[in-house]
Motif scaffolding. Sequence first.
Motif, PDB file in Angstrom:
ATOM      1  N   ASN A 180       0.804  -1.223   0.000  1.00  0.00           N
ATOM      2  CA  ASN A 180       0.000   0.000   0.000  1.00  0.00           C
ATOM      3  C   ASN A 180       0.838   1.274   0.000  1.00  0.00           C
ATOM      4  N   LYS A 181       2.099   1.182   0.467  1.00  0.00           N
ATOM      5  CA  LYS A 181       2.941   2.367   0.524  1.00  0.00           C
ATOM      6  C   LYS A 181       3.811   2.549  -0.722  1.00  0.00           C
ATOM      7  N   GLN A 208      -0.114   1.883  -4.686  1.00  0.00           N
ATOM      8  CA  GLN A 208      -1.048   3.007  -4.621  1.00  0.00           C
ATOM      9  C   GLN A 208      -1.759   3.213  -5.954  1.00  0.00           C
ATOM     10  N   ALA A 209      -1.016   3.013  -7.058  1.00  0.00           N
ATOM     11  CA  ALA A 209      -1.617   3.160  -8.387  1.00  0.00           C
ATOM     12  C   ALA A 209      -2.699   2.104  -8.615  1.00  0.00           C
ATOM     13  N   GLU A 259      -4.426   0.561  -6.264  1.00  0.00           N
ATOM     14  CA  GLU A 259      -5.549   0.865  -5.382  1.00  0.00           C
ATOM     15  C   GLU A 259      -6.401   2.002  -5.935  1.00  0.00           C
ATOM     16  N   THR A 260      -5.746   2.988  -6.545  1.00  0.00           N
ATOM     17  CA  THR A 260      -6.472   4.108  -7.145  1.00  0.00           C
ATOM     18  C   THR A 260      -7.261   3.649  -8.368  1.00  0.00           C
ATOM     19  N   LEU A 261      -6.641   2.773  -9.157  1.00  0.00           N
ATOM     20  CA  LEU A 261      -7.254   2.327 -10.410  1.00  0.00           C
ATOM     21  C   LEU A 261      -8.408   1.355 -10.179  1.00  0.00           C
ATOM     22  N   GLY A 263      -9.685   0.511  -6.952  1.00  0.00           N
ATOM     23  CA  GLY A 263     -10.481   0.778  -5.761  1.00  0.00           C
ATOM     24  C   GLY A 263     -10.193  -0.124  -4.580  1.00  0.00           C
ATOM     25  N   GLN A 264      -9.172  -0.960  -4.675  1.00  0.00           N
ATOM     26  CA  GLN A 264      -8.789  -1.797  -3.542  1.00  0.00           C
ATOM     27  C   GLN A 264      -7.340  -2.210  -3.662  1.00  0.00           C
ATOM     28  N   SER A 265      -6.772  -2.578  -2.535  1.00  0.00           N
ATOM     29  CA  SER A 265      -5.378  -2.995  -2.500  1.00  0.00           C
ATOM     30  C   SER A 265      -5.216  -4.383  -3.094  1.00  0.00           C
TER      31      SER A 265
END
Length: 229
Positions: free
Chosen positions: A69-70, A75-76, A78-80, A82-84
């Motif tokens: 997640n870090k 992060q990309a 998760e943004t794309l 919607g979840q890790s």
Amino acid sequence: MEFSWHPVQLTIIVSACATFITFFIGLLAAYIMVKKPIKGKAIIETLFFLPLVLPPTVIGFLLLMIFGNKSFIGQAIETLFGQSLLFTVPAAVIAAIVVSFPLMYQSIKTGFLSVNENVIDAAKDLGATNNQILRKVIIPLSIKSIITGIILSFTRAFGEFGATLMFAGNIPGKTQTISTAIFFSIESGQTLNAWYYVAISILFSFVLLFISNRVKVKGLSKKSIFRHY
């Protein structure tokens, strides 16, 4: 805790997906390494084979650092989406791909290297393109090694534990595979369940390795290859 078939089903699905993806990656990597002039091939191949010698926990840690997640990639994602990616089935597939890739690559590479260069030269003289030579000459003549690579990679993915545990976790009904189910069955005192999973794992792996050792594929003759051109 009752015995569940979900870890078995998930392990087969994860192994199949990982093997499918690894086949194309291994095929491309082997072709480039065998047929293309690349500097630093020894270093690249050393990187390819690292998953064979690194402890699974090290692989899992590296995957966490790359896709966590870090991290930028994590992060990309998760943004794309919607979840890790962590503690999901795709994470288990990625872990299986990493650990099984060296076996696929080595098997396919061995097959490619066994193809007589005179056959390839003859195909070129008949006007075959590089793509045609790969599909109609190199792959057919390497089919034994390719099948062996597929079986060995599937078996390796089937038995993966450490990297999967660290990266995908052990969530019953979601990311729990046979290997993690065995470990936590023993840890929780469910020895009988562990024996069930162990028996299934041994049987499945034995059958796959037996097929790998007994695979009989008739080689294509030069005439059958060249008639395509």
